[in-house]
Design a protein around this motif. Structure first.
Motif, mmCIF file in Angstrom:
data_model
loop_
_atom_site.group_PDB
_atom_site.id
_atom_site.type_symbol
_atom_site.label_atom_id
_atom_site.label_comp_id
_atom_site.label_asym_id
_atom_site.label_seq_id
_atom_site.Cartn_x
_atom_site.Cartn_y
_atom_site.Cartn_z
ATOM 1 N N ILE A 35 0.842 -1.196 0.000
ATOM 2 C CA ILE A 35 0.000 0.000 0.000
ATOM 3 C C ILE A 35 0.875 1.243 0.000
ATOM 4 O O ILE A 35 0.640 2.193 -0.755
ATOM 5 N N TRP A 36 1.906 1.247 0.830
ATOM 6 C CA TRP A 36 2.830 2.387 0.891
ATOM 7 C C TRP A 36 3.580 2.574 -0.424
ATOM 8 O O TRP A 36 3.673 3.688 -0.940
ATOM 9 N N TYR A 37 4.077 1.482 -0.986
ATOM 10 C CA TYR A 37 4.835 1.571 -2.226
ATOM 11 C C TYR A 37 3.930 2.005 -3.384
ATOM 12 O O TYR A 37 4.330 2.780 -4.253
ATOM 13 N N GLY A 38 2.697 1.527 -3.384
ATOM 14 C CA GLY A 38 1.734 1.940 -4.396
ATOM 15 C C GLY A 38 1.433 3.425 -4.298
ATOM 16 O O GLY A 38 1.307 4.113 -5.317
ATOM 17 N N TRP A 39 1.342 3.930 -3.068
ATOM 18 C CA TRP A 39 1.092 5.354 -2.857
ATOM 19 C C TRP A 39 2.221 6.195 -3.438
ATOM 20 O O TRP A 39 1.974 7.229 -4.065
ATOM 21 N N ARG A 40 3.451 5.763 -3.248
ATOM 22 C CA ARG A 40 4.601 6.487 -3.793
ATOM 23 C C ARG A 40 4.507 6.588 -5.317
ATOM 24 O O ARG A 40 4.769 7.640 -5.898
ATOM 25 N N ASN A 41 4.143 5.499 -5.957
ATOM 26 C CA ASN A 41 4.023 5.500 -7.416
ATOM 27 C C ASN A 41 2.821 6.322 -7.881
ATOM 28 O O ASN A 41 2.876 6.970 -8.925
ATOM 29 N N ALA A 42 1.739 6.309 -7.095
ATOM 30 C CA ALA A 42 0.558 7.094 -7.442
ATOM 31 C C ALA A 42 0.886 8.586 -7.399
ATOM 32 O O ALA A 42 0.475 9.348 -8.278
ATOM 33 N N VAL A 43 1.625 9.001 -6.381
ATOM 34 C CA VAL A 43 2.041 10.403 -6.258
ATOM 35 C C VAL A 43 2.926 10.786 -7.442
ATOM 36 O O VAL A 43 2.781 11.862 -8.032
ATOM 37 N N SER A 44 3.839 9.879 -7.806
ATOM 38 C CA SER A 44 4.722 10.127 -8.941
ATOM 39 C C SER A 44 3.925 10.257 -10.238
ATOM 40 O O SER A 44 4.221 11.115 -11.080
ATOM 41 N N ALA A 45 2.911 9.424 -10.398
ATOM 42 C CA ALA A 45 2.071 9.487 -11.592
ATOM 43 C C ALA A 45 1.277 10.792 -11.628
ATOM 44 O O ALA A 45 1.107 11.404 -12.685
ATOM 45 N N TRP A 46 0.788 11.234 -10.476
ATOM 46 C CA TRP A 46 -0.002 12.461 -10.396
ATOM 47 C C TRP A 46 0.840 13.688 -10.733
ATOM 48 O O TRP A 46 0.411 14.566 -11.464
ATOM 49 N N ARG A 47 2.053 13.725 -10.198
ATOM 50 C CA ARG A 47 2.937 14.872 -10.433
ATOM 51 C C ARG A 47 3.456 14.905 -11.857
ATOM 52 O O ARG A 47 3.596 15.958 -12.454
ATOM 53 N N GLY A 48 3.779 13.724 -12.388
ATOM 54 C CA GLY A 48 4.274 13.636 -13.758
ATOM 55 C C GLY A 48 5.615 14.323 -13.921
ATOM 56 O O GLY A 48 6.322 14.615 -12.953
ATOM 57 N N GLY A 49 5.990 14.544 -15.165
ATOM 58 C CA GLY A 49 7.216 15.264 -15.465
ATOM 59 C C GLY A 49 8.447 14.396 -15.593
ATOM 60 O O GLY A 49 9.506 14.884 -15.963
ATOM 61 N N ALA A 50 8.333 13.104 -15.306
ATOM 62 C CA ALA A 50 9.501 12.223 -15.405
ATOM 63 C C ALA A 50 9.792 11.914 -16.870
ATOM 64 O O ALA A 50 8.889 11.800 -17.688
ATOM 65 N N ILE A 51 11.071 11.815 -17.173
ATOM 66 C CA ILE A 51 11.486 11.396 -18.510
ATOM 67 C C ILE A 51 12.564 10.344 -18.360
ATOM 68 O O ILE A 51 13.138 10.180 -17.275
ATOM 69 N N LEU A 52 12.845 9.634 -19.417
ATOM 70 C CA LEU A 52 13.871 8.609 -19.377
ATOM 71 C C LEU A 52 15.236 9.275 -19.390
ATOM 72 O O LEU A 52 15.593 9.948 -20.344
ATOM 73 N N TRP A 106 5.692 7.574 -18.559
ATOM 74 C CA TRP A 106 6.099 7.314 -17.176
ATOM 75 C C TRP A 106 4.918 7.450 -16.225
ATOM 76 O O TRP A 106 4.792 6.698 -15.259
ATOM 77 N N GLN A 107 4.060 8.444 -16.499
ATOM 78 C CA GLN A 107 2.878 8.605 -15.666
ATOM 79 C C GLN A 107 1.988 7.372 -15.754
ATOM 80 O O GLN A 107 1.454 6.898 -14.746
ATOM 81 N N ILE A 108 1.833 6.834 -16.969
ATOM 82 C CA ILE A 108 1.019 5.635 -17.160
ATOM 83 C C ILE A 108 1.645 4.445 -16.434
ATOM 84 O O ILE A 108 0.954 3.689 -15.749
ATOM 85 N N LEU A 109 2.977 4.292 -16.561
ATOM 86 C CA LEU A 109 3.652 3.182 -15.889
ATOM 87 C C LEU A 109 3.530 3.299 -14.376
ATOM 88 O O LEU A 109 3.205 2.316 -13.694
ATOM 89 N N ASP A 110 3.783 4.509 -13.844
ATOM 90 C CA ASP A 110 3.674 4.703 -12.398
ATOM 91 C C ASP A 110 2.255 4.425 -11.909
ATOM 92 O O ASP A 110 2.050 3.817 -10.856
ATOM 93 N N GLY A 111 1.272 4.872 -12.688
ATOM 94 C CA GLY A 111 -0.118 4.612 -12.316
ATOM 95 C C GLY A 111 -0.433 3.129 -12.355
ATOM 96 O O GLY A 111 -1.107 2.599 -11.456
ATOM 97 N N PHE A 112 0.059 2.446 -13.372
ATOM 98 C CA PHE A 112 -0.156 1.005 -13.496
ATOM 99 C C PHE A 112 0.494 0.253 -12.337
ATOM 100 O O PHE A 112 -0.097 -0.668 -11.762
ATOM 101 N N ILE A 113 1.723 0.660 -11.967
ATOM 102 C CA ILE A 113 2.418 0.014 -10.854
ATOM 103 C C ILE A 113 1.652 0.238 -9.555
ATOM 104 O O ILE A 113 1.475 -0.687 -8.749
ATOM 105 N N ALA A 114 1.175 1.475 -9.350
ATOM 106 C CA ALA A 114 0.413 1.776 -8.132
ATOM 107 C C ALA A 114 -0.832 0.894 -8.040
ATOM 108 O O ALA A 114 -1.109 0.301 -6.989
ATOM 109 N N LEU A 115 -1.580 0.793 -9.143
ATOM 110 C CA LEU A 115 -2.791 -0.034 -9.151
ATOM 111 C C LEU A 115 -2.469 -1.508 -8.931
ATOM 112 O O LEU A 115 -3.207 -2.222 -8.242
ATOM 113 N N THR A 116 -1.338 -1.961 -9.494
ATOM 114 C CA THR A 116 -0.916 -3.353 -9.316
ATOM 115 C C THR A 116 -0.609 -3.626 -7.850
ATOM 116 O O THR A 116 -1.035 -4.645 -7.288
#
Length: 199
Positions: free
Chosen positions: A81-98, A178-188
């Protein structure tokens, strides 16, 4: 030997193919090209230890210590739950690039500690490796070959996932990916946690 090795390899590969917290973490590290070798090796060695324990007959641990499964279930759920929250926050903020500049955003020690928690606090890993693979191995004449096949499948899968993720580099050059991946990881993570809590 092959009559035991191949079933072990196929069973392990089948169990590990389903996307989960560990696989999602390896995929992310592979895409970011951060500590890929050590992440894959840690996953492979963790699975090897658990598979060997199961094949060697330690699947009786859950029966000998009744509270073990419950403790792992709730502890693992809390972490997911905690790790999913971290990824959800990352997905919400966005802005990440490779970023392929070569400098890791996270230290190796922190990366490995996070991975170890994802791996060892997940009760399903014990059910899949220690209990299931351990009990099925008893049906084969060469348990050593069966266990070797299962371990090799795990190591092969993680290194393929970690290094194969690079093929997706062009797709993940976009912040939205990245936002999609982070969101997918959070939901997983949350789906796995919910499944554990509802057992």
């Amino acid at each position: 030997m092959l009559t035991s090795f191949l079933p072990g390899f196929v069973l392990s590969l089948t169990l590990i193919l389903a996307i989960g917290a560990q696989n999602a973490f390896v995929l992310r590290q592979g895409l970011r090209r951060e500590h890929v070798f050590w992440v894959c090796l840690t996953c492979g060695m963790s699975d090897a230890i658990l598979i060997v324990a199961g094949v060697a007959g330690f699947s009786a641990l859950a029966k000998a210590v009744p509270w073990f499964e419950t403790a792992m279930r709730y502890g693992g759920s809390a972490f997911l739950i905690w790790y999913g929250w971290r990824n959800a926050v990352s997905a919400w903020r966005g802005g990440a690039i490779l970023d392929t500049s070569g400098e890791a955003a996270q230290s190796l020690s922190k990366t490995i500690l996070t991975l170890l928690a994802i791996t060892w606090l997940n009760p399903h890993v014990y059910l899949d490796t220690v209990v299931l693979i351990g009990s099925i191995s008893a049906q084969y004449p060469d348990r050593l070959a069966f266990g070797t096949g299962a371990v090799l499948a795990s190591i092969t899968f993680f290194f393929s996932l970690g290094y194969g993720a690079r093929l997706l580099t062009p797709f993940f050059a976009k912040p939205l990916s990245w936002q999609i991946l982070d969101g997918f990881i959070a939901l997983t993570m949350w789906a796995i946690a919910a499944k554990l809590l509802l057992l």
